[in-house]
Design an enzyme around this catalytic site. Sequence first.
Site, PDB file in Angstrom:
ATOM      1  N   THR A  10       0.816  -1.219   0.000  1.00  0.00           N
ATOM      2  CA  THR A  10       0.000   0.000   0.000  1.00  0.00           C
ATOM      3  C   THR A  10       0.847   1.265   0.000  1.00  0.00           C
ATOM      4  N   GLY A  11       2.163   1.127   0.082  1.00  0.00           N
ATOM      5  CA  GLY A  11       3.043   2.297   0.073  1.00  0.00           C
ATOM      6  C   GLY A  11       3.380   2.734  -1.342  1.00  0.00           C
ATOM      7  N   GLN A  12       4.168   3.800  -1.428  1.00  0.00           N
ATOM      8  CA  GLN A  12       4.544   4.344  -2.752  1.00  0.00           C
ATOM      9  C   GLN A  12       5.209   3.280  -3.631  1.00  0.00           C
ATOM     10  N   ARG A  35      -5.440  -1.980   9.450  1.00  0.00           N
ATOM     11  CA  ARG A  35      -5.575  -0.559   9.771  1.00  0.00           C
ATOM     12  C   ARG A  35      -7.047  -0.252  10.025  1.00  0.00           C
ATOM     13  N   ASP A  58       1.549  -8.567   9.498  1.00  0.00           N
ATOM     14  CA  ASP A  58       2.243  -7.436  10.106  1.00  0.00           C
ATOM     15  C   ASP A  58       3.708  -7.822  10.329  1.00  0.00           C
ATOM     16  N   LEU A  80       9.173  -4.497   1.276  1.00  0.00           N
ATOM     17  CA  LEU A  80       9.156  -3.037   1.236  1.00  0.00           C
ATOM     18  C   LEU A  80       8.510  -2.429   2.480  1.00  0.00           C
ATOM     19  N   ALA A  81       7.869  -3.230   3.306  1.00  0.00           N
ATOM     20  CA  ALA A  81       7.172  -2.677   4.472  1.00  0.00           C
ATOM     21  C   ALA A  81       8.168  -2.088   5.453  1.00  0.00           C
ATOM     22  N   THR A 125      18.560   1.331   2.296  1.00  0.00           N
ATOM     23  CA  THR A 125      18.421   2.773   2.072  1.00  0.00           C
ATOM     24  C   THR A 125      19.725   3.547   2.201  1.00  0.00           C
ATOM     25  N   GLU A 127      19.916   6.173   3.679  1.00  0.00           N
ATOM     26  CA  GLU A 127      19.932   6.728   5.045  1.00  0.00           C
ATOM     27  C   GLU A 127      20.980   6.001   5.896  1.00  0.00           C
ATOM     28  N   TYR A 149      15.704   5.210  12.470  1.00  0.00           N
ATOM     29  CA  TYR A 149      15.318   4.536  11.216  1.00  0.00           C
ATOM     30  C   TYR A 149      16.555   3.967  10.524  1.00  0.00           C
ATOM     31  N   LYS A 153      17.344   0.055   9.752  1.00  0.00           N
ATOM     32  CA  LYS A 153      17.581  -0.426   8.381  1.00  0.00           C
ATOM     33  C   LYS A 153      18.941  -1.113   8.262  1.00  0.00           C
ATOM     34  N   HIS A 179      13.607   8.461  -3.538  1.00  0.00           N
ATOM     35  CA  HIS A 179      12.839   8.455  -4.776  1.00  0.00           C
ATOM     36  C   HIS A 179      11.399   8.837  -4.460  1.00  0.00           C
TER      37      HIS A 179
HETATM   38  P1  NAP Z   1       5.943   4.030   2.365  1.00  0.00           P
HETATM   39  O1  NAP Z   1       5.181   4.716   1.273  1.00  0.00           O
HETATM   40  O2  NAP Z   1       6.033   4.674   3.695  1.00  0.00           O
HETATM   41  O3  NAP Z   1       5.297   2.565   2.517  1.00  0.00           O
HETATM   42  C1  NAP Z   1       5.583   1.772   3.630  1.00  0.00           C
HETATM   43  C2  NAP Z   1       4.680   0.537   3.600  1.00  0.00           C
HETATM   44  O4  NAP Z   1       4.959  -0.266   4.759  1.00  0.00           O
HETATM   45  C3  NAP Z   1       3.168   0.825   3.646  1.00  0.00           C
HETATM   46  O5  NAP Z   1       2.495  -0.056   2.782  1.00  0.00           O
HETATM   47  C4  NAP Z   1       2.804   0.517   5.080  1.00  0.00           C
HETATM   48  O6  NAP Z   1       1.464   0.133   5.261  1.00  0.00           O
HETATM   49  C5  NAP Z   1       3.717  -0.662   5.345  1.00  0.00           C
HETATM   50  N1  NAP Z   1       3.887  -0.944   6.768  1.00  0.00           N
HETATM   51  C6  NAP Z   1       4.221  -0.085   7.757  1.00  0.00           C
HETATM   52  N2  NAP Z   1       4.263  -0.719   8.944  1.00  0.00           N
HETATM   53  C7  NAP Z   1       3.934  -2.018   8.697  1.00  0.00           C
HETATM   54  C8  NAP Z   1       3.820  -3.172   9.508  1.00  0.00           C
HETATM   55  N3  NAP Z   1       4.035  -3.127  10.844  1.00  0.00           N
HETATM   56  N4  NAP Z   1       3.499  -4.341   8.920  1.00  0.00           N
HETATM   57  C9  NAP Z   1       3.251  -4.408   7.588  1.00  0.00           C
HETATM   58  N5  NAP Z   1       3.335  -3.349   6.768  1.00  0.00           N
HETATM   59  C10 NAP Z   1       3.686  -2.166   7.317  1.00  0.00           C
HETATM   60  O7  NAP Z   1       7.434   3.729   1.890  1.00  0.00           O
HETATM   61  P2  NAP Z   1       8.065   3.731   0.415  1.00  0.00           P
HETATM   62  O8  NAP Z   1       8.549   5.089   0.111  1.00  0.00           O
HETATM   63  O9  NAP Z   1       7.148   3.037  -0.499  1.00  0.00           O
HETATM   64  O10 NAP Z   1       9.367   2.847   0.658  1.00  0.00           O
HETATM   65  C11 NAP Z   1       9.336   1.430   0.492  1.00  0.00           C
HETATM   66  C12 NAP Z   1      10.503   0.822   1.240  1.00  0.00           C
HETATM   67  O11 NAP Z   1      11.726   1.336   0.727  1.00  0.00           O
HETATM   68  C13 NAP Z   1      10.538   1.119   2.730  1.00  0.00           C
HETATM   69  O12 NAP Z   1      11.072  -0.004   3.377  1.00  0.00           O
HETATM   70  C14 NAP Z   1      11.491   2.301   2.845  1.00  0.00           C
HETATM   71  O13 NAP Z   1      12.078   2.324   4.125  1.00  0.00           O
HETATM   72  C15 NAP Z   1      12.478   1.944   1.762  1.00  0.00           C
HETATM   73  N6  NAP Z   1      13.156   3.072   1.115  1.00  0.00           N
HETATM   74  C16 NAP Z   1      12.444   4.116   0.587  1.00  0.00           C
HETATM   75  C17 NAP Z   1      13.115   5.134  -0.064  1.00  0.00           C
HETATM   76  C18 NAP Z   1      12.364   6.292  -0.684  1.00  0.00           C
HETATM   77  O14 NAP Z   1      13.009   7.315  -0.982  1.00  0.00           O
HETATM   78  N7  NAP Z   1      11.070   6.170  -0.928  1.00  0.00           N
HETATM   79  C19 NAP Z   1      14.508   5.104  -0.171  1.00  0.00           C
HETATM   80  C20 NAP Z   1      15.202   4.011   0.353  1.00  0.00           C
HETATM   81  C21 NAP Z   1      14.512   2.986   0.986  1.00  0.00           C
HETATM   82  P3  NAP Z   1       0.278   1.232   5.540  1.00  0.00           P
HETATM   83  O15 NAP Z   1       0.016   1.883   4.223  1.00  0.00           O
HETATM   84  O16 NAP Z   1      -0.850   0.413   6.006  1.00  0.00           O
HETATM   85  O17 NAP Z   1       0.812   2.173   6.567  1.00  0.00           O
HETATM   86  O1  G4F Z   2      11.866  13.902   2.534  1.00  0.00           O
HETATM   87  P1  G4F Z   2      12.548  13.533   3.795  1.00  0.00           P
HETATM   88  O2  G4F Z   2      11.706  13.352   4.996  1.00  0.00           O
HETATM   89  O3  G4F Z   2      13.398  12.233   3.430  1.00  0.00           O
HETATM   90  P2  G4F Z   2      14.657  11.517   4.138  1.00  0.00           P
HETATM   91  O4  G4F Z   2      14.749  11.857   5.567  1.00  0.00           O
HETATM   92  O5  G4F Z   2      15.850  11.763   3.286  1.00  0.00           O
HETATM   93  O6  G4F Z   2      14.217   9.988   4.067  1.00  0.00           O
HETATM   94  C1  G4F Z   2      13.681   9.429   2.860  1.00  0.00           C
HETATM   95  O7  G4F Z   2      14.743   8.931   2.068  1.00  0.00           O
HETATM   96  C2  G4F Z   2      15.476   7.836   2.652  1.00  0.00           C
HETATM   97  C3  G4F Z   2      16.575   7.467   1.644  1.00  0.00           C
HETATM   98  O8  G4F Z   2      17.699   8.285   1.848  1.00  0.00           O
HETATM   99  C4  G4F Z   2      14.508   6.698   2.885  1.00  0.00           C
HETATM  100  F1  G4F Z   2      15.176   5.605   3.380  1.00  0.00           F
HETATM  101  C5  G4F Z   2      13.429   7.132   3.855  1.00  0.00           C
HETATM  102  O9  G4F Z   2      12.505   6.064   4.030  1.00  0.00           O
HETATM  103  C6  G4F Z   2      12.695   8.325   3.246  1.00  0.00           C
HETATM  104  O10 G4F Z   2      12.024   7.885   2.093  1.00  0.00           O
HETATM  105  O11 G4F Z   2      13.654  14.628   4.151  1.00  0.00           O
HETATM  106  C7  G4F Z   2      14.633  15.020   3.223  1.00  0.00           C
HETATM  107  C8  G4F Z   2      15.416  16.196   3.782  1.00  0.00           C
HETATM  108  C9  G4F Z   2      15.935  15.997   5.207  1.00  0.00           C
HETATM  109  O12 G4F Z   2      17.260  16.465   5.279  1.00  0.00           O
HETATM  110  C10 G4F Z   2      15.058  16.875   6.055  1.00  0.00           C
HETATM  111  O13 G4F Z   2      15.665  17.391   7.237  1.00  0.00           O
HETATM  112  O14 G4F Z   2      14.547  17.329   3.840  1.00  0.00           O
HETATM  113  C11 G4F Z   2      14.772  17.991   5.074  1.00  0.00           C
HETATM  114  N1  G4F Z   2      13.577  18.768   5.423  1.00  0.00           N
HETATM  115  C12 G4F Z   2      13.558  20.099   5.608  1.00  0.00           C
HETATM  116  N2  G4F Z   2      12.314  20.492   5.968  1.00  0.00           N
HETATM  117  C13 G4F Z   2      12.352  18.291   5.662  1.00  0.00           C
HETATM  118  C14 G4F Z   2      11.557  19.369   6.006  1.00  0.00           C
HETATM  119  N3  G4F Z   2      11.862  17.029   5.596  1.00  0.00           N
HETATM  120  C15 G4F Z   2      10.548  16.852   5.876  1.00  0.00           C
HETATM  121  N4  G4F Z   2      10.036  15.609   5.786  1.00  0.00           N
HETATM  122  N5  G4F Z   2       9.729  17.885   6.231  1.00  0.00           N
HETATM  123  C16 G4F Z   2      10.187  19.173   6.330  1.00  0.00           C
HETATM  124  O15 G4F Z   2       9.439  20.085   6.654  1.00  0.00           O
END
Ligand code: NAP
Ligand code: G4F
Length: 330
Positions: A10-12, A35, A58, A80-81, A125, A127, A149, A153, A179
């Site tokens: 259900t996530g991005q 949920r 879960d 991906l959860a 990630t 991160e 976080y 990870k 992304h």
């Molecule tokens: P997201 O939109 O926050 O989606 C997270 C998903 O995890 C949702 O479907 C959520 O379900 C599910 N989830 C949360 N807690 C759970 C639990 N206890 N049991 C089962 N499912 C659970 O994240 P995303 O951006 O798609 O990212 C996907 C994965 O890639 C994540 O692991 C994230 O940490 C990792 N990642 C993301 C990025 C990025 O930039 N997007 C970069 C590097 C790594 P609900 O919708 O029900 O809450």
């Molecule tokens: O968009 P962010 O919250 O993403 P962040 O922290 O980089 O994490 C995302 O990318 C990770 C991969 O590197 C993933 F693993 C993680 O799950 C997630 O998808 O913040 C990006 C930057 C940070 O430096 C933050 O301090 O934006 C800065 N920022 C400044 N003002 C803010 C804000 N971030 C958020 N969310 N909200 C603000 O108002």
Amino acid sequence: MKKALITGVTGQDGAYLAKFLLDRGYKVYGMTARRSTASLWRLEFLGIHEQVELIEGDMGDMSSLVRAVRVSKPDEVYNLAAQSFVGTSWKQPVTTAQVSGLGVLHMLEAIRLTDPTIRFYQASTSEMFGLVQQPIQSETTPLYPRSPYGVAKLFGHWSTVNYRESFDIFACSGILFNHESPLRGIEFVTRKVTDAVARIKCGKQKELRLGNIDARRDWGYAGDYVKAMWLMIQQDKPEDYVIATGTTTTVREMCQIAFEYAGLNMEDHLVIDPELYRPAEVDILQGNPAKARERLGWRAETPLRELIRMMVDADLQRVRAGESREIFSV
Ligand code: NAP
Ligand code: G4F
């Protein structure tokens, strides 16, 4: 027909990956946590909510993962959860560790006990690089997480490597840099900005409050990145890959692109709020995707400017259609 189980469907990324796999003829099972309100809006947005078979489970409950694996009998599991919002990880560090860290081990155990021939992808990630130890980060850059976080990870990442080395499980880990997309959660900075720009443009909001706008990120498009996950799992050998664009941009510059595109002056609306600064920051991320390019033939295809425009357009459409933010959670 190949079968895939996606946690976090259900996530991005889960939504884009499900679409990608369905388009390639897969049977897709999606694991969803219970949920109080449904969270299928992304699958609905992509028009695939009726094609994905949902299984309740879960990450904190290993028995539910064993059940999900037994019911779906997948060839591939994409894990991906996660509790994926860095900001929340300081407020809920234990939940974050349980879901984003220990949850990975739960799934690896579910696979080991049920069918160790299942191929496993872990969503690692950038991160994890945190306080970066090299100016440009690759698969060999030492890790130094800066948030609960990131620490969680790291555990999931090393558990994946360990199960590969200990049990010969095909377990690979994608170290993905940030992304984004129109399906990004509203709490992340790009979407917070594009939503605010749309609302300001439509006269529904006046200011945008942000924290550290000097932070730099390597931002790509989620639609491009899910292809890399699939490519990794198709290889002869399981390995870890950095997935990134190779460029880095400040939050300030990203914000500027969004305001300019909507014909607005950023300075008239942007307010810096020290409350939004994080306890420890990741100042800069810039990935080196050379290994993915050479071995997987993958490259990021969508430039940041195009991505931000896509997001602003989608948010303008939502605001003009009178959709409340809540409706996205339908
Ligand atoms: P997201 O939109 O926050 O989606 C997270 C998903 O995890 C949702 O479907 C959520 O379900 C599910 N989830 C949360 N807690 C759970 C639990 N206890 N049991 C089962 N499912 C659970 O994240 P995303 O951006 O798609 O990212 C996907 C994965 O890639 C994540 O692991 C994230 O940490 C990792 N990642 C993301 C990025 C990025 O930039 N997007 C970069 C590097 C790594 P609900 O919708 O029900 O809450
Ligand atoms: O968009 P962010 O919250 O993403 P962040 O922290 O980089 O994490 C995302 O990318 C990770 C991969 O590197 C993933 F693993 C993680 O799950 C997630 O998808 O913040 C990006 C930057 C940070 O430096 C933050 O301090 O934006 C800065 N920022 C400044 N003002 C803010 C804000 N971030 C958020 N969310 N909200 C603000 O108002």
